[in-house]
Write an enzyme that holds these catalytic residues in place. Structure first.
Site, PDB file in Angstrom:
ATOM      1  N   TYR A 155      -1.438   0.813  10.646  1.00 56.81           N
ATOM      2  CA  TYR A 155      -1.442   0.326   9.262  1.00 56.81           C
ATOM      3  C   TYR A 155      -0.183   0.777   8.534  1.00 56.81           C
ATOM      4  O   TYR A 155       0.421   0.008   7.783  1.00 56.81           O
ATOM      5  CB  TYR A 155      -2.691   0.841   8.552  1.00 56.81           C
ATOM      6  CG  TYR A 155      -2.916   0.236   7.187  1.00 56.81           C
ATOM      7  CD1 TYR A 155      -2.990  -1.140   7.015  1.00 56.81           C
ATOM      8  CD2 TYR A 155      -3.073   1.054   6.072  1.00 56.81           C
ATOM      9  CE1 TYR A 155      -3.217  -1.694   5.755  1.00 56.81           C
ATOM     10  CE2 TYR A 155      -3.301   0.520   4.817  1.00 56.81           C
ATOM     11  CZ  TYR A 155      -3.371  -0.855   4.666  1.00 56.81           C
ATOM     12  OH  TYR A 155      -3.579  -1.401   3.409  1.00 56.81           O
ATOM     13  N   SER A 201       0.846  -1.195   0.000  1.00 55.46           N
ATOM     14  CA  SER A 201       0.000   0.000   0.000  1.00 55.46           C
ATOM     15  C   SER A 201       0.878   1.240   0.000  1.00 55.46           C
ATOM     16  O   SER A 201       2.008   1.213   0.518  1.00 55.46           O
ATOM     17  CB  SER A 201      -0.901   0.015   1.238  1.00 55.46           C
ATOM     18  OG  SER A 201      -1.573   1.256   1.370  1.00 55.46           O
TER      19      SER A 201
END
Length: 216
Positions: free
Chosen positions: A115, A102
């Site tokens: 995250y 990501s």
């Protein structure tokens, strides 16, 4: 994947072999490896499991959320790679590992520390793997999506549909899971001597992690 009903539908559509698997569980990974080996092996491993939980600042960080994110994004990916590397190295034409990470692993943001940390760790692991496996004929690809609107990611992270929908409010044409799948397909099917080390992909409306165009 973990959900048998979706896997069974996909298998009926494509002829794939459906094996519900929790990649954080050693026994489940070993069972999957055995089934794949018995079916003739594999030349490509695509690691797309992962996700985010919570959007708390570090001052209110929940240990359970961080543990889940690290297991799902980092440790699970490691277990899959460790298990399947012998099969991939054995391929005459060479094997491929593709990790879906990501842009959160590149740029941190408020409320995203857990995250960010998990995806940065997964990204670091991917880059180390590329160095380790080139001599074994295994190419290692990383795809780093930005804003992708799916039915589950933001819902699982934020816990309710209203909050999840606001993530994409006013964003014209965020990426879809089909967009990312097309990119993955291309990356793993180009000639094996072509290694697309890193593919960063965002919707046009997301010029950067800190700049998203929202229309009212």
């Amino acid at each position: 994947a973990r959900r048998a009903d979706r896997l069974e539908a996909l298998a009926a559509e494509t002829g794939a072999i459906a094996v519900p698997t929790d990649i954080t569980e050693d026994d489940a990974v070993e069972r999957l490896l055995g089934i794949v080996a018995d079916a003739g092996g594999a030349d490509t491993l695509v690691n797309i499991a992962g996700g985010a939980r919570g959007a708390d600042p570090l001052a209110q960080a929940k240990t359970a959320d961080w543990d889940w994110m690290y297991q799902a994004n980092v440790v699970g990916t490691m277990k899959m790679i460790r298990a399947f590397l012998p099969l991939l190295r054995a391929q005459r034409e060479g094997g491929t590992v593709l990790n879906l990470t990501s842009t959160a692993g590149m740029v941190s943001y408020e409320g995203g520390a857990g995250y960010n940390a998990a995806k940065a760790a997964q990204r670091a692991m991917t880059r180390a793997l590329r160095l380790e496996e080139a001599e074994h004929g295994v190419r290692v690809i990383e795809v780093l999506p930005g804003m992708v609107q799916t039915e589950e990611f933001s819902l699982n992270r934020l816990g309710n549909a209203d909050a999840a929908s606001k993530v994409y409010d006013g964003v014209e044409k965020p990426l879809t899971s089909e967009d990312v799948a097309d990119i993955i397909t291309y990356a793993v099917t180009v000639p094996h001597h072509v290694n697309l080390d890193e593919i960063v992909v965002r919707p046009l409306a997301q010029a950067a992690a800190h700049k998203v165009i929202r229309k009212q």
